[in-house]
Write a protein that holds these residues in place. Structure first.
Motif, mmCIF file in Angstrom:
data_model
loop_
_atom_site.group_PDB
_atom_site.id
_atom_site.type_symbol
_atom_site.label_atom_id
_atom_site.label_comp_id
_atom_site.label_asym_id
_atom_site.label_seq_id
_atom_site.Cartn_x
_atom_site.Cartn_y
_atom_site.Cartn_z
ATOM 1 N N THR A 192 0.859 -1.189 0.000
ATOM 2 C CA THR A 192 0.000 0.000 0.000
ATOM 3 C C THR A 192 0.898 1.242 0.000
ATOM 4 O O THR A 192 2.070 1.163 0.384
ATOM 5 C CB THR A 192 -0.897 0.047 1.257
ATOM 6 O OG1 THR A 192 -0.042 0.233 2.403
ATOM 7 C CG2 THR A 192 -1.710 -1.237 1.410
ATOM 8 N N PRO A 193 0.361 2.403 -0.387
ATOM 9 C CA PRO A 193 1.157 3.639 -0.333
ATOM 10 C C PRO A 193 1.704 3.903 1.076
ATOM 11 O O PRO A 193 2.826 4.367 1.226
ATOM 12 C CB PRO A 193 0.162 4.718 -0.768
ATOM 13 C CG PRO A 193 -0.833 3.991 -1.613
ATOM 14 C CD PRO A 193 -0.954 2.631 -1.021
ATOM 15 N N GLU A 194 0.910 3.569 2.109
ATOM 16 C CA GLU A 194 1.354 3.781 3.496
ATOM 17 C C GLU A 194 2.536 2.856 3.820
ATOM 18 O O GLU A 194 3.512 3.278 4.436
ATOM 19 C CB GLU A 194 0.207 3.508 4.488
ATOM 20 C CG GLU A 194 -0.947 4.498 4.420
ATOM 21 C CD GLU A 194 -1.854 4.325 3.191
ATOM 22 O OE1 GLU A 194 -1.915 3.202 2.627
ATOM 23 O OE2 GLU A 194 -2.491 5.322 2.790
ATOM 24 N N GLU A 195 2.429 1.594 3.390
ATOM 25 C CA GLU A 195 3.540 0.660 3.636
ATOM 26 C C GLU A 195 4.795 1.123 2.903
ATOM 27 O O GLU A 195 5.903 1.066 3.445
ATOM 28 C CB GLU A 195 3.159 -0.745 3.149
ATOM 29 C CG GLU A 195 2.179 -1.458 4.053
ATOM 30 C CD GLU A 195 1.710 -2.796 3.487
ATOM 31 O OE1 GLU A 195 1.358 -3.677 4.285
ATOM 32 O OE2 GLU A 195 1.676 -2.957 2.235
ATOM 33 N N LEU A 196 4.629 1.588 1.681
ATOM 34 C CA LEU A 196 5.782 2.009 0.891
ATOM 35 C C LEU A 196 6.444 3.241 1.508
ATOM 36 O O LEU A 196 7.680 3.338 1.535
ATOM 37 C CB LEU A 196 5.360 2.279 -0.558
ATOM 38 C CG LEU A 196 6.514 2.234 -1.556
ATOM 39 C CD1 LEU A 196 7.195 0.879 -1.567
ATOM 40 C CD2 LEU A 196 6.022 2.599 -2.951
ATOM 41 N N ALA A 197 5.624 4.143 2.042
ATOM 42 C CA ALA A 197 6.185 5.331 2.711
ATOM 43 C C ALA A 197 6.995 4.903 3.934
ATOM 44 O O ALA A 197 8.084 5.425 4.195
ATOM 45 C CB ALA A 197 5.056 6.277 3.111
ATOM 46 N N GLN A 198 6.474 3.915 4.671
ATOM 47 C CA GLN A 198 7.186 3.392 5.847
ATOM 48 C C GLN A 198 8.504 2.722 5.421
ATOM 49 O O GLN A 198 9.551 2.903 6.050
ATOM 50 C CB GLN A 198 6.269 2.395 6.570
ATOM 51 C CG GLN A 198 6.844 1.779 7.811
ATOM 52 C CD GLN A 198 7.016 2.812 8.913
ATOM 53 O OE1 GLN A 198 8.099 3.364 9.097
ATOM 54 N NE2 GLN A 198 5.942 3.081 9.644
ATOM 55 N N ILE A 199 8.444 1.951 4.350
ATOM 56 C CA ILE A 199 9.635 1.263 3.825
ATOM 57 C C ILE A 199 10.700 2.288 3.435
ATOM 58 O O ILE A 199 11.884 2.133 3.768
ATOM 59 C CB ILE A 199 9.239 0.370 2.617
ATOM 60 C CG1 ILE A 199 8.497 -0.878 3.123
ATOM 61 C CG2 ILE A 199 10.452 -0.023 1.781
ATOM 62 C CD1 ILE A 199 7.863 -1.722 2.017
ATOM 63 N N ALA A 200 10.282 3.349 2.754
ATOM 64 C CA ALA A 200 11.247 4.369 2.314
ATOM 65 C C ALA A 200 11.861 5.082 3.518
ATOM 66 O O ALA A 200 13.071 5.324 3.558
ATOM 67 C CB ALA A 200 10.558 5.361 1.379
ATOM 68 N N GLU A 201 11.018 5.380 4.506
ATOM 69 C CA GLU A 201 11.518 6.071 5.710
ATOM 70 C C GLU A 201 12.528 5.187 6.453
ATOM 71 O O GLU A 201 13.620 5.641 6.811
ATOM 72 C CB GLU A 201 10.328 6.417 6.613
ATOM 73 C CG GLU A 201 10.698 7.280 7.805
ATOM 74 C CD GLU A 201 9.567 7.367 8.825
ATOM 75 O OE1 GLU A 201 8.395 7.485 8.413
ATOM 76 O OE2 GLU A 201 9.860 7.304 10.018
ATOM 77 N N TYR A 202 12.180 3.936 6.671
ATOM 78 C CA TYR A 202 13.117 3.012 7.334
ATOM 79 C C TYR A 202 14.409 2.877 6.516
ATOM 80 O O TYR A 202 15.500 2.854 7.073
ATOM 81 C CB TYR A 202 12.489 1.620 7.502
ATOM 82 C CG TYR A 202 11.470 1.480 8.615
ATOM 83 C CD1 TYR A 202 11.508 2.283 9.750
ATOM 84 C CD2 TYR A 202 10.476 0.504 8.533
ATOM 85 C CE1 TYR A 202 10.571 2.123 10.761
ATOM 86 C CE2 TYR A 202 9.533 0.341 9.545
ATOM 87 C CZ TYR A 202 9.583 1.150 10.658
ATOM 88 O OH TYR A 202 8.666 0.986 11.656
ATOM 89 N N SER A 203 14.270 2.767 5.200
ATOM 90 C CA SER A 203 15.447 2.534 4.349
ATOM 91 C C SER A 203 16.429 3.690 4.449
ATOM 92 O O SER A 203 17.644 3.481 4.534
ATOM 93 C CB SER A 203 15.024 2.331 2.895
ATOM 94 O OG SER A 203 14.207 1.183 2.796
ATOM 95 N N MET A 204 15.916 4.911 4.449
ATOM 96 C CA MET A 204 16.790 6.086 4.551
ATOM 97 C C MET A 204 17.455 6.145 5.927
ATOM 98 O O MET A 204 18.624 6.498 6.049
ATOM 99 C CB MET A 204 16.005 7.370 4.276
ATOM 100 C CG MET A 204 15.635 7.544 2.815
ATOM 101 S SD MET A 204 17.129 7.600 1.775
ATOM 102 C CE MET A 204 16.417 8.040 0.202
#
Ligand code: TMP
Length: 236
Positions: free
Chosen positions: A144-156
């Motif tokens: 989901t867009p929310e999961e992807l935003a979380q993934i990007a935040e964690y990745s950075m």
């Protein structure tokens, strides 16, 4: 904790069920492949290095507030992890141009990127793990867009913490690949591994490869390089 039925055997790891339905055991192998299975071989001692290095880095990241699947190291090659539903994305974070990015964009390998680059590949062997963007990911229904935003935040955040930590060991974090999963509550957590198989590690001073590129590119010295990473990070 006892290993039960073999659930999955990948290129570099086996995953077993345990008595606890929420826990799996990962067993790291010395087998190595490159180019989506085109090149096969073994790197002696790789399973031990990747297991111990991954666990060490995941424990460090947990302390910095990143949730991971890590539970307990069971042996030199086996680790107890939380069961997750893997989100079929390879998240690639790049600080320095190398590998496929250098080739694709015509940049010289080793050029510092003025901005950190985040890429996604859709994990599908038959398709050769094609690169995708947020639109493809939403259209495929992979996250989901929310999961992807979380993934990007964690990745950075992982990039920042890992980069600082490795620098203190004389290692430059050129680029790396992460995988995330959903835990039993549906929360996104870091899964898979963080090792010389999945990261480009360069010696800060000499830029010598301390990673799987030695194997991928037939440069040799991969066993020593993997051992060197273990030594620098864990003193072993
Ligand atoms: P690349 O330059 O080949 O795209 O690789 C970027 C980084 O991601 C590099 O550190 C190696 C890692 N990686 C994996 O761990 N698994 C893969 O399947 C790919 C393509 C890259």
């Amino acid at each position: 904790m006892e290993k039960r039925e073999l659930l999955y055997e990948g290129k570099a790891k086996k995953v077993f069920k345990t008595d606890d339905p929420n826990l799996y055991i990962v067993q790291y192998k010395d087998d190595a492949t490159a180019g989506n299975g085109a090149k096969r071989g073994t790197i002696r001692g790789k399973g031990v290095v990747n297991n111990l290095v991954t666990n060490h880095l995941m424990r460090m990241l947990e302390q910095k507030g990143i949730p991971t699947h890590y539970v307990k190291e069971l042996s030199d090659t086996e680790t107890l992890v939380k069961k997750v539903q893997i989100i079929p994305l390879e998240v690639i974070i790049r600080n320095v141009a190398a590998g496929s990015l250098a080739k694709r964009l015509g940049m010289e390998e080793g050029t510092k990127l003025s901005k950190t680059v985040l890429e996604y590949c859709y994990k599908d062997d038959a398709l050769g793990d094609p690169m995708v963007n947020e639109y493809h990911i939403a259209a495929l229904g992979v996250a989901t867009p929310e999961e992807l935003a979380q993934i990007a935040e964690y990745s950075m955040k992982i990039n920042h913490e890992l980069g600082e930590y490795l620098k203190s060991a004389g290692i430059e974090l050129v680029d790396f690949k992460l995988e995330f999963g959903r835990d039993s509550e549906g929360k996104v957590i870091l899964a898979d591994e963080i090792s010389p198989d999945t990261c480009r590690f360069w010696d800060v001073k000499t830029h010598a490869h301390l990673d799987k590129d030695l194997f991928r590119r037939d440069l040799g010295g991969e066993e020593e390089a993997y051992r060197e990473v273990l030594h620098r990070l864990l003193g072993k």
